[in-house]
Design a protein around this motif. Sequence first.
Motif, PDB file in Angstrom:
ATOM      1  N   HIS A 140      61.899  55.384   1.397  1.00 34.94           N
ATOM      2  CA  HIS A 140      61.713  56.426   0.384  1.00 34.94           C
ATOM      3  C   HIS A 140      62.997  57.227   0.190  1.00 34.94           C
ATOM      4  O   HIS A 140      63.791  57.395   1.128  1.00 34.94           O
ATOM      5  N   GLN A 141      63.185  57.724  -1.022  1.00 34.70           N
ATOM      6  CA  GLN A 141      64.235  58.685  -1.290  1.00 34.70           C
ATOM      7  C   GLN A 141      63.638  60.092  -1.169  1.00 34.70           C
ATOM      8  O   GLN A 141      62.476  60.300  -1.495  1.00 34.70           O
ATOM      9  N   VAL A 142      64.455  61.028  -0.693  1.00 36.39           N
ATOM     10  CA  VAL A 142      63.948  62.345  -0.316  1.00 36.39           C
ATOM     11  C   VAL A 142      64.729  63.426  -1.056  1.00 36.39           C
ATOM     12  O   VAL A 142      65.961  63.362  -1.136  1.00 36.39           O
ATOM     13  N   VAL A 143      63.995  64.416  -1.577  1.00 31.43           N
ATOM     14  CA  VAL A 143      64.586  65.595  -2.206  1.00 31.43           C
ATOM     15  C   VAL A 143      64.236  66.804  -1.346  1.00 31.43           C
ATOM     16  O   VAL A 143      63.068  67.008  -1.003  1.00 31.43           O
ATOM     17  N   ILE A 144      65.255  67.593  -0.987  1.00 33.90           N
ATOM     18  CA  ILE A 144      65.053  68.798  -0.188  1.00 33.90           C
ATOM     19  C   ILE A 144      65.220  70.009  -1.105  1.00 33.90           C
ATOM     20  O   ILE A 144      66.272  70.187  -1.726  1.00 33.90           O
ATOM     21  N   VAL A 145      64.186  70.834  -1.186  1.00 29.19           N
ATOM     22  CA  VAL A 145      64.234  72.074  -1.960  1.00 29.19           C
ATOM     23  C   VAL A 145      64.193  73.234  -0.968  1.00 29.19           C
ATOM     24  O   VAL A 145      63.224  73.387  -0.227  1.00 29.19           O
ATOM     25  N   ASN A 146      65.249  74.043  -0.946  1.00 34.95           N
ATOM     26  CA  ASN A 146      65.371  75.126   0.020  1.00 34.95           C
ATOM     27  C   ASN A 146      65.252  76.478  -0.645  1.00 34.95           C
ATOM     28  O   ASN A 146      65.489  76.622  -1.851  1.00 34.95           O
ATOM     29  N   GLU A 147      64.895  77.468   0.156  1.00 38.08           N
ATOM     30  CA  GLU A 147      64.909  78.853  -0.288  1.00 38.08           C
ATOM     31  C   GLU A 147      66.335  79.370  -0.175  1.00 38.08           C
ATOM     32  O   GLU A 147      66.941  79.321   0.898  1.00 38.08           O
ATOM     33  N   MET A 148      66.871  79.863  -1.276  1.00 35.31           N
ATOM     34  CA  MET A 148      68.265  80.261  -1.333  1.00 35.31           C
ATOM     35  C   MET A 148      68.467  81.747  -1.053  1.00 35.31           C
ATOM     36  O   MET A 148      69.590  82.241  -1.161  1.00 35.31           O
ATOM     37  N   GLU A 149      67.417  82.456  -0.700  1.00 36.43           N
ATOM     38  CA  GLU A 149      67.534  83.873  -0.393  1.00 36.43           C
ATOM     39  C   GLU A 149      66.414  84.269   0.555  1.00 36.43           C
ATOM     40  O   GLU A 149      65.396  83.577   0.663  1.00 36.43           O
ATOM     41  N   THR A 150      66.625  85.339   1.271  1.00 40.62           N
ATOM     42  CA  THR A 150      65.600  85.875   2.147  1.00 40.62           C
ATOM     43  C   THR A 150      64.666  86.773   1.349  1.00 40.62           C
ATOM     44  O   THR A 150      64.884  87.050   0.169  1.00 40.62           O
ATOM     45  N   ARG A 151      63.614  87.249   2.011  1.00 29.65           N
ATOM     46  CA  ARG A 151      62.707  88.173   1.344  1.00 29.65           C
ATOM     47  C   ARG A 151      63.445  89.444   0.934  1.00 29.65           C
ATOM     48  O   ARG A 151      63.250  89.986  -0.169  1.00 29.65           O
ATOM     49  N   ALA A 152      64.323  89.928   1.844  1.00 27.92           N
ATOM     50  CA  ALA A 152      65.098  91.125   1.509  1.00 27.92           C
ATOM     51  C   ALA A 152      66.037  90.852   0.339  1.00 27.92           C
ATOM     52  O   ALA A 152      66.213  91.695  -0.544  1.00 27.92           O
ATOM     53  N   GLY A 153      66.658  89.681   0.333  1.00 24.44           N
ATOM     54  CA  GLY A 153      67.535  89.337  -0.778  1.00 24.44           C
ATOM     55  C   GLY A 153      66.797  89.253  -2.092  1.00 24.44           C
ATOM     56  O   GLY A 153      67.321  89.650  -3.145  1.00 24.44           O
ATOM     57  N   ALA A 154      65.553  88.743  -2.052  1.00 27.51           N
ATOM     58  CA  ALA A 154      64.753  88.682  -3.280  1.00 27.51           C
ATOM     59  C   ALA A 154      64.424  90.082  -3.779  1.00 27.51           C
ATOM     60  O   ALA A 154      64.435  90.344  -4.995  1.00 27.51           O
ATOM     61  N   ASN A 155      64.148  90.992  -2.854  1.00 28.06           N
ATOM     62  CA  ASN A 155      63.866  92.372  -3.270  1.00 28.06           C
ATOM     63  C   ASN A 155      65.087  93.015  -3.915  1.00 28.06           C
ATOM     64  O   ASN A 155      64.978  93.732  -4.920  1.00 28.06           O
ATOM     65  N   LEU A 162      66.959 103.620   1.892  1.00 28.35           N
ATOM     66  CA  LEU A 162      66.454 102.344   2.421  1.00 28.35           C
ATOM     67  C   LEU A 162      66.882 101.143   1.576  1.00 28.35           C
ATOM     68  O   LEU A 162      67.367 100.144   2.110  1.00 28.35           O
ATOM     69  N   PRO A 163      66.708 101.168   0.238  1.00 28.25           N
ATOM     70  CA  PRO A 163      67.180 100.017  -0.547  1.00 28.25           C
ATOM     71  C   PRO A 163      68.686  99.795  -0.428  1.00 28.25           C
ATOM     72  O   PRO A 163      69.148  98.650  -0.444  1.00 28.25           O
ATOM     73  N   LEU A 164      69.437 100.882  -0.263  1.00 29.71           N
ATOM     74  CA  LEU A 164      70.896 100.735  -0.155  1.00 29.71           C
ATOM     75  C   LEU A 164      71.293 100.067   1.150  1.00 29.71           C
ATOM     76  O   LEU A 164      72.156  99.183   1.167  1.00 29.71           O
ATOM     77  N   ILE A 165      70.661 100.467   2.262  1.00 26.87           N
ATOM     78  CA  ILE A 165      71.022  99.848   3.537  1.00 26.87           C
ATOM     79  C   ILE A 165      70.505  98.419   3.601  1.00 26.87           C
ATOM     80  O   ILE A 165      71.126  97.547   4.212  1.00 26.87           O
ATOM     81  N   GLU A 166      69.380  98.158   2.948  1.00 26.62           N
ATOM     82  CA  GLU A 166      68.866  96.788   2.893  1.00 26.62           C
ATOM     83  C   GLU A 166      69.821  95.887   2.126  1.00 26.62           C
ATOM     84  O   GLU A 166      70.122  94.763   2.545  1.00 26.62           O
ATOM     85  N   GLU A 167      70.354  96.383   1.014  1.00 30.95           N
ATOM     86  CA  GLU A 167      71.310  95.609   0.234  1.00 30.95           C
ATOM     87  C   GLU A 167      72.622  95.421   0.981  1.00 30.95           C
ATOM     88  O   GLU A 167      73.203  94.334   0.962  1.00 30.95           O
ATOM     89  N   ALA A 168      73.099  96.485   1.648  1.00 28.63           N
ATOM     90  CA  ALA A 168      74.353  96.376   2.404  1.00 28.63           C
ATOM     91  C   ALA A 168      74.221  95.373   3.543  1.00 28.63           C
ATOM     92  O   ALA A 168      75.137  94.581   3.801  1.00 28.63           O
ATOM     93  N   ARG A 169      73.077  95.379   4.235  1.00 35.81           N
ATOM     94  CA  ARG A 169      72.861  94.428   5.319  1.00 35.81           C
ATOM     95  C   ARG A 169      72.779  93.005   4.788  1.00 35.81           C
ATOM     96  O   ARG A 169      73.327  92.065   5.377  1.00 35.81           O
ATOM     97  N   GLU A 170      72.092  92.834   3.665  1.00 40.70           N
ATOM     98  CA  GLU A 170      71.972  91.505   3.067  1.00 40.70           C
ATOM     99  C   GLU A 170      73.332  90.977   2.633  1.00 40.70           C
ATOM    100  O   GLU A 170      73.651  89.798   2.840  1.00 40.70           O
TER     101      GLU A 170
END
Length: 753
Positions: A226-241, A734-742
């Motif tokens: 079989h041929q295989v396709v890998i679909v990954n999550e390109m961001e974390t939950r914090a990054g999505a926020n 909080l959103p600022l430190i979350e963004e800085a950490r991300e």
Amino acid sequence: RGRVIGRGTPSVPIPEEEPEEQEQEGVVGATTVGASAAFPPLNPKRKPGPAPTAKTSAVSRAKAKVIPGSTAWTPSRGKKAAAAAENEQQSVDQTMDEEGEATSSGTQKVDQREWIWIQNPRDLQGRLPDDPEYDPRTIKVPRSDFVVLTAVQQQYWGVKSQHWDKLVFFRVGKFYELYGKDADIGHQLFELKVVAKAGQSWSMRQAGVPMQSLEPWVAKAIAAGHQVVIVNEMETRAGANVRRRNATANTDFRRNQRMDNVIDRQVTKILTKATAVDEVNMPDHRPVYLMSIKEAPQQTLVSREQHHSTVDLSPPKTKLPSASASKTQRYGVCFVDAATGNFHVGEFEDDVIRNELETLLLRIKPEEVVYEKGKCGLKTLNLIRSSLTCPSLNARVPGDEFWSADKTISILNEVQYFGSDDWPDVLRDLRNSGANLALSALGGCVSYLTDLQLEKELLTMRKFSLYDPIGNADLEHLVLDGKALANLEIFENTLDKGPQGTLINLMRRCVTPYGKRLFHRWVARPLRSIEQINERLDAVEDLMREPSLIEKLQTSLKPMPDLERLIARVHASTANMPQFLSLLESFSVIMDTLVTTFPIEVLEQVKSSKLKNLVTLGIVIPDVGPHLEYFRNAFDWTAAKVQNCIVPNEGVDEENERLKQAYADIVNQLQAHLQEIRDETGIDEIDYVTYRSQEYLLDVPTDRIQDGLPDYMQERHPGAKRTKFWTPTITRLLPLIEEARENLDAYLQSLLQ
């Protein structure tokens, strides 16, 4: 490198509205969610059969209804179930239990009927399977069905519609899911448990594997053909926020809000038998080739009398080749080892029995062969099938998928894989000499690699060599054609096509995988130059004179990884942290081994100039000492192993210093705010805590609340002993430190690339 499918417009255009097809009459099946109802445990003594269908009661048939605008069936839902389904549609991820099953509440039933566009598939162009131009690699999702899917399901079908013939491992949280027919394959081949989520169609049944154990399952799927396709999550939950907050200022946010509410997912890998380059997929040292072949149109000259003669419709008779017919066939070939990035390109003229093509096939044993659909002769295809064991043949559409020589040159110049007209010497010579067959074969290979998202990382390595066909008098080696390789049992025996009893199996004593591949090439191409033969023998003689040298070299080199393949992965930015550190440590060992094993007094006794050049740094083996010293000073190797990422030392990376300072500034603001509250309330016991995944909550002793707190402190979690509070300042920061950490984490993870 991935294709964006997660947000905005899906990766494929939403199909145009189609006329509704008449639904087939039938009974809606209902079965409780669970693997046992759909797929009972496999009996090792019996071949797995189709899934049993549960009997449907009259009550469930009466409650069944059709979703508006969809051909799928679903049981009727109550108000609570409908509200739960609506919340589920807007959620970021499916919740998974410890066994990887989709969890659900209530007693909703699972629709047992496949969507009608899966039962009667069309390709992306709307062609039916009986159409000669039908493309089985794709499937068309009708617009009426696509728009009612959840956002995550739209992500999935945006990929699956383009890769209908492949297994799609779709990451959801900590699992990679297989859906629909892919889940059935996973169950039949690997006994994965198949479940169906309540309230969803049976077409979205799923089987999952944990994220940590993906590679072994992918290796099994590829080994099964079989041929295989890998679909990954390109961001974390914090990054999505963070992305969603930034998207509110976008004028298109409302239009794309539904897709912006889910984690961004992209196709990151498409793996086949010849391009799966991970170590778990390639445990053997032998090269794995992808081959592209271009066959020139064969022109047979006939006389005028033969042209006007009556057509003979009688069964064909076996005849010797006519003297008036063409006895030669010309080919262009390109084959590449995706693990090392080595390309071989050339063209040649073959005889009537295609001896040169057979020799090439037996020598390299390609796992996949790419050819032009409708333009590759039956004799050539039969030769490929008879010379290889279970080859994977890929017929590509001429022009669009298998490029002509002109299109190949144009695309290579346009994309500038080699800079501004800085082509490798081999390709420049082929272009200038008008080797159209070779360039077209290269185009077919590059087009296929482009579909697999591998072309950039392989072409930019610039490792091209000319394939020398048989009969070239300037060759520095003897030629072993296909018959000689087979009859002399050089690489495989004639009994079971295995290595037992072969010449290569008897002579090979190499301790490194790249040494084994080099020795394989030496055996396939024996030297014919007396001078080169004597140089090799002199080097062997010097080593045999000092057995301790051989022992030291083998002891140092044997534990090393496959450096040739590992360097290619680092160049392609696909190596992980342990692999990169292993490469650095291996280079250090090589440097130390050469210096300690071949000091000046030993080199003076070496007679072979070939061996002396090999073990002297800076001649054949480059002196990488300054580069290793840079990496030693740039980051802590031991800490990188533990943290699985590069953390630069102080003063090494300006961008890292800037991001760290931005994060520290926000932390300092929070600490200053905490001290202000302590001073204002007189309660020194107040401190920051994390409670239920909520950071920077003010933890206050409950018995001190009666002393009085500022009005701006908002109670979040009351408790008998401690009570948690927030303030507007904390809510703002909080959103600022979350963004800085991300941003800082993303930058550290990107350093390896």
